[in-house]
Write a protein that holds these residues in place. Structure first.
Motif, mmCIF file in Angstrom:
data_model
loop_
_atom_site.group_PDB
_atom_site.id
_atom_site.type_symbol
_atom_site.label_atom_id
_atom_site.label_comp_id
_atom_site.label_asym_id
_atom_site.label_seq_id
_atom_site.Cartn_x
_atom_site.Cartn_y
_atom_site.Cartn_z
ATOM 1 N N ALA A 85 0.860 -1.181 0.000
ATOM 2 C CA ALA A 85 0.000 0.000 0.000
ATOM 3 C C ALA A 85 0.895 1.228 0.000
ATOM 4 C CB ALA A 85 -0.939 0.011 1.206
ATOM 5 N N ALA A 86 0.347 2.333 -0.495
ATOM 6 C CA ALA A 86 1.151 3.547 -0.644
ATOM 7 C C ALA A 86 1.623 4.100 0.691
ATOM 8 C CB ALA A 86 0.351 4.607 -1.404
ATOM 9 N N ASP A 87 0.847 3.883 1.739
ATOM 10 C CA ASP A 87 1.169 4.499 3.028
ATOM 11 C C ASP A 87 1.782 3.509 4.018
ATOM 12 O OD1 ASP A 87 -1.070 2.980 3.335
ATOM 13 O OD2 ASP A 87 -2.201 4.436 4.531
ATOM 14 N N GLU A 88 2.352 2.422 3.510
ATOM 15 C CA GLU A 88 2.911 1.420 4.403
ATOM 16 C C GLU A 88 4.184 1.921 5.081
ATOM 17 O OE1 GLU A 88 1.663 -1.492 5.347
ATOM 18 O OE2 GLU A 88 -0.095 -1.128 4.117
ATOM 19 N N ALA A 89 4.622 1.188 6.096
ATOM 20 C CA ALA A 89 5.847 1.510 6.831
ATOM 21 C C ALA A 89 7.047 1.430 5.889
ATOM 22 C CB ALA A 89 6.009 0.542 7.989
ATOM 23 N N PRO A 90 8.178 2.025 6.270
ATOM 24 C CA PRO A 90 9.391 1.948 5.433
ATOM 25 C C PRO A 90 9.766 0.506 5.123
ATOM 26 C CG PRO A 90 9.677 3.522 7.218
ATOM 27 C CD PRO A 90 8.390 2.812 7.483
ATOM 28 N N GLU A 91 10.462 0.336 3.990
ATOM 29 C CA GLU A 91 10.815 -1.010 3.546
ATOM 30 C C GLU A 91 11.755 -1.691 4.525
ATOM 31 O OE1 GLU A 91 14.673 -0.204 0.670
ATOM 32 O OE2 GLU A 91 12.702 -0.400 -0.263
ATOM 33 N N SER A 92 11.798 -2.996 4.428
ATOM 34 C CA SER A 92 12.687 -3.809 5.255
ATOM 35 C C SER A 92 14.096 -3.782 4.682
ATOM 36 C CB SER A 92 12.154 -5.236 5.315
ATOM 37 O OG SER A 92 12.081 -5.777 4.003
ATOM 38 N N GLY A 93 14.985 -4.581 5.298
ATOM 39 C CA GLY A 93 16.351 -4.665 4.786
ATOM 40 C C GLY A 93 16.393 -5.277 3.402
ATOM 41 N N ARG A 94 17.400 -4.924 2.628
ATOM 42 C CA ARG A 94 17.475 -5.344 1.230
ATOM 43 C C ARG A 94 18.350 -6.577 0.989
ATOM 44 N NH1 ARG A 94 17.917 0.038 -2.575
ATOM 45 N NH2 ARG A 94 15.786 0.822 -2.208
ATOM 46 N N GLN A 95 19.030 -7.076 2.019
ATOM 47 C CA GLN A 95 19.997 -8.140 1.800
ATOM 48 C C GLN A 95 19.351 -9.423 1.278
ATOM 49 O OE1 GLN A 95 19.701 -6.291 4.496
ATOM 50 N NE2 GLN A 95 21.689 -5.485 5.133
ATOM 51 N N HIS A 96 18.367 -9.918 1.984
ATOM 52 C CA HIS A 96 17.771 -11.221 1.655
ATOM 53 C C HIS A 96 17.011 -11.158 0.337
ATOM 54 C CE1 HIS A 96 15.156 -14.795 2.180
ATOM 55 N NE2 HIS A 96 16.148 -15.255 2.909
ATOM 56 N N ALA A 129 13.812 -13.727 -17.232
ATOM 57 C CA ALA A 129 12.663 -14.007 -16.366
ATOM 58 C C ALA A 129 11.955 -12.715 -16.010
ATOM 59 C CB ALA A 129 13.129 -14.712 -15.093
ATOM 60 N N ARG A 130 10.663 -12.829 -15.747
ATOM 61 C CA ARG A 130 9.890 -11.688 -15.282
ATOM 62 C C ARG A 130 9.518 -11.930 -13.826
ATOM 63 N NH1 ARG A 130 3.730 -9.999 -16.655
ATOM 64 N NH2 ARG A 130 3.755 -7.955 -15.633
ATOM 65 N N LEU A 131 9.939 -11.011 -12.955
ATOM 66 C CA LEU A 131 9.686 -11.146 -11.529
ATOM 67 C C LEU A 131 8.706 -10.067 -11.055
ATOM 68 C CD1 LEU A 131 13.152 -11.744 -9.781
ATOM 69 C CD2 LEU A 131 11.334 -13.402 -10.161
ATOM 70 N N ILE A 132 7.742 -10.478 -10.236
ATOM 71 C CA ILE A 132 6.879 -9.531 -9.526
ATOM 72 C C ILE A 132 7.130 -9.765 -8.041
ATOM 73 C CG2 ILE A 132 4.538 -8.723 -9.099
ATOM 74 C CD1 ILE A 132 3.719 -9.822 -11.793
ATOM 75 N N ALA A 133 7.683 -8.769 -7.372
ATOM 76 C CA ALA A 133 8.123 -8.931 -5.987
ATOM 77 C C ALA A 133 7.329 -8.049 -5.044
ATOM 78 C CB ALA A 133 9.605 -8.606 -5.871
ATOM 79 N N VAL A 134 7.029 -8.597 -3.872
ATOM 80 C CA VAL A 134 6.327 -7.848 -2.829
ATOM 81 C C VAL A 134 7.140 -7.926 -1.542
ATOM 82 C CG1 VAL A 134 4.188 -7.564 -1.523
ATOM 83 C CG2 VAL A 134 4.107 -8.477 -3.854
ATOM 84 N N ASP A 135 7.420 -6.770 -0.956
ATOM 85 C CA ASP A 135 8.084 -6.731 0.341
ATOM 86 C C ASP A 135 6.999 -6.814 1.416
ATOM 87 O OD1 ASP A 135 9.526 -6.268 2.631
ATOM 88 O OD2 ASP A 135 10.082 -4.196 2.138
ATOM 89 N N ALA A 136 6.888 -7.985 2.053
ATOM 90 C CA ALA A 136 5.900 -8.182 3.111
ATOM 91 C C ALA A 136 6.502 -7.999 4.496
ATOM 92 C CB ALA A 136 5.293 -9.580 3.000
ATOM 93 N N PHE A 137 7.779 -7.592 4.550
ATOM 94 C CA PHE A 137 8.504 -7.547 5.816
ATOM 95 C C PHE A 137 8.618 -6.121 6.357
ATOM 96 C CE2 PHE A 137 9.510 -11.636 4.190
ATOM 97 C CZ PHE A 137 9.832 -12.432 5.274
ATOM 98 N N GLN A 138 8.999 -6.045 7.616
ATOM 99 C CA GLN A 138 9.285 -4.774 8.265
ATOM 100 C C GLN A 138 10.413 -4.974 9.253
ATOM 101 O OE1 GLN A 138 6.077 -3.847 11.375
ATOM 102 N NE2 GLN A 138 5.009 -5.220 9.957
#
Length: 368
Positions: free
Chosen positions: A143-154, A177-186
């Motif tokens: 969502a547009a108003d979600e918390a800041p993204e998680s770490g990028r390492q993993h 390949a075509r990837l669609i990625a979602v950051d579900a972490f915090q």
């Protein structure tokens, strides 16, 4: 000190109607967040519980508020990365352990192509990493108003392992390949990355709506009734689901979503097909893949070896995407059976708790 397994003072629910939410509000519950889900045709609701009420009592009351409603705790999920031993490297990059299962070197002219798009639920990804430059990578916010993204390492490491540029220092398993990625972490206060079940379910629902062929989940946590329902609905959409089996050790309890029967549960071995010492074992294990000293992208630039079932799962995700491209008429269940059938049986004959059906065999997957 034991890590918390769930968000304190919260329950989540599927199948509550407006009247039920209103009644729960009168009982002291507070609806903190609500989101419609395409998979279930209902909303997922996050509720704060009344002061003085136990979580189990709250869960039972919420589940009883609407016919057919499901309620559970808002459990935490974590990435499945283990400790990595230093790996000696020659010029350029470390040896690509993928060759042990017959996956071609990126300069062999036989890089694999796959059916897509491929869904990825993970931590944040660094799209500016050289290995991901020019890759068809679409990062979708919850969502547009979600918390800041998680770490990028993993997330960066997993994305590059699947689809990194073939001419980069961290070449991926697949070409174009075509990837669609979602950051579900915090980020937690202790700087760890965790995903709430509420966000994990929303991420799965989002990827299902984007028509992905397969969803890679290099993460694990406790059994959750809402997650169980969600992955069963995904399976009915004929979408393959691959999950890391976890790094809690061979005697640990099964972790989820890998232990749900709708998913392909992937454990980790080294290049000599010896089990990774921290990899989960059990009757739910479906297949093993390379997961120790796997060379992939570092978070900012270049590459590094990574270890854990998190990095075994992408091998299977890439494999099933290739098989789907080669056999478009096969169902997700039939593709899963084909992975099992072609695995190299290295343990006890047939399916066993250590390797599942055996080690993923890529020798017949990739063709020029």
């Amino acid at each position: 000190m034991r890590k918390p397994t769930h968000v304190p003072g919260e329950v989540i629910a599927l199948g509550l109607d407006d009247a039920a939410i209103l009644r729960l509000g009168e009982r002291g519950f507070t609806a903190r967040s609500r989101q419609p889900l395409g998979l279930s045709g209902s909303e997922i609701v996050k509720l704060s519980i009344p002061s003085g009420m136990t979580l189990e009592a709250a869960r039972q009351e919420v589940a009883a508020a609407s016919p057919g409603a499901i309620a559970d705790l808002n459990h935490y999920f974590e990435p499945n990365e283990g400790a990595t031993q230093p790996t000696p490297c020659g010029k350029g990059r470390c040896a690509l352990v993928r060759t042990a299962i017959g996956w071609p070197e990126p300069d062999a002219g036989k890089a694999c192509t796959a059916a897509g798009p491929i869904g990825l639920i993970d931590t944040a990804i660094n799209p500016d990493h050289p290995a991901l430059q020019g890759v068809d990578l679409h990062i979708v916010p919850l969502a547009a108003d979600e918390a800041p993204e998680s770490g990028r390492q993993h997330g960066t490491a997993v994305a590059a392992l699947i689809a990194g540029r073939q001419d980069s220092r961290a070449p991926g398993l697949l070409r174009d390949a075509r990837l669609i990625a979602v950051d579900a972490f915090q980020k937690t206060k202790g700087d760890a990355d965790v995903a709430e079940t509420y966000d994990l379910i929303r991420a799965i629902d989002l990827l299902a709506s984007r028509g992905v062929t397969v969803i890679n989940m290099s993460l694990s946590g406790p059994h959750n009734q809402l997650l169980e329902k969600t992955v069963s609905l995904v399976a009915k959409r004929d979408i393959l689901q691959v999950a890391a089996a976890g790094n809690d050790g061979p005697r640990a309890k099964p972790v989820y979503p890998a232990a749900y029967p709708e998913l392909i549960a992937v454990t980790a071995v080294d290049r000599n097909f010896r089990p990774y010492r921290r990899a989960a074992q059990g009757e739910h294990i479906d297949v093993a893949a390379l997961g120790t000293g796997v060379w992939t992208a570092a978070s900012v630039d270049g590459g590094r070896p990574r270890t854990g079932t998190s990095f075994a799962a992408p091998f299977v995700t890439a494999a099933v995407a290739i098989l789907k491209a080669s056999n478009p008429s096969l169902s997700a269940e039939e593709i899963g059976e084909l992975v099992a059938k072609t695995a190299e049986d290295v343990g006890a004959p047939g399916k066993d708790p250590v390797f599942g059906w055996g080690v993923l065999n890529a020798r017949e997957l990739c063709r020029s």
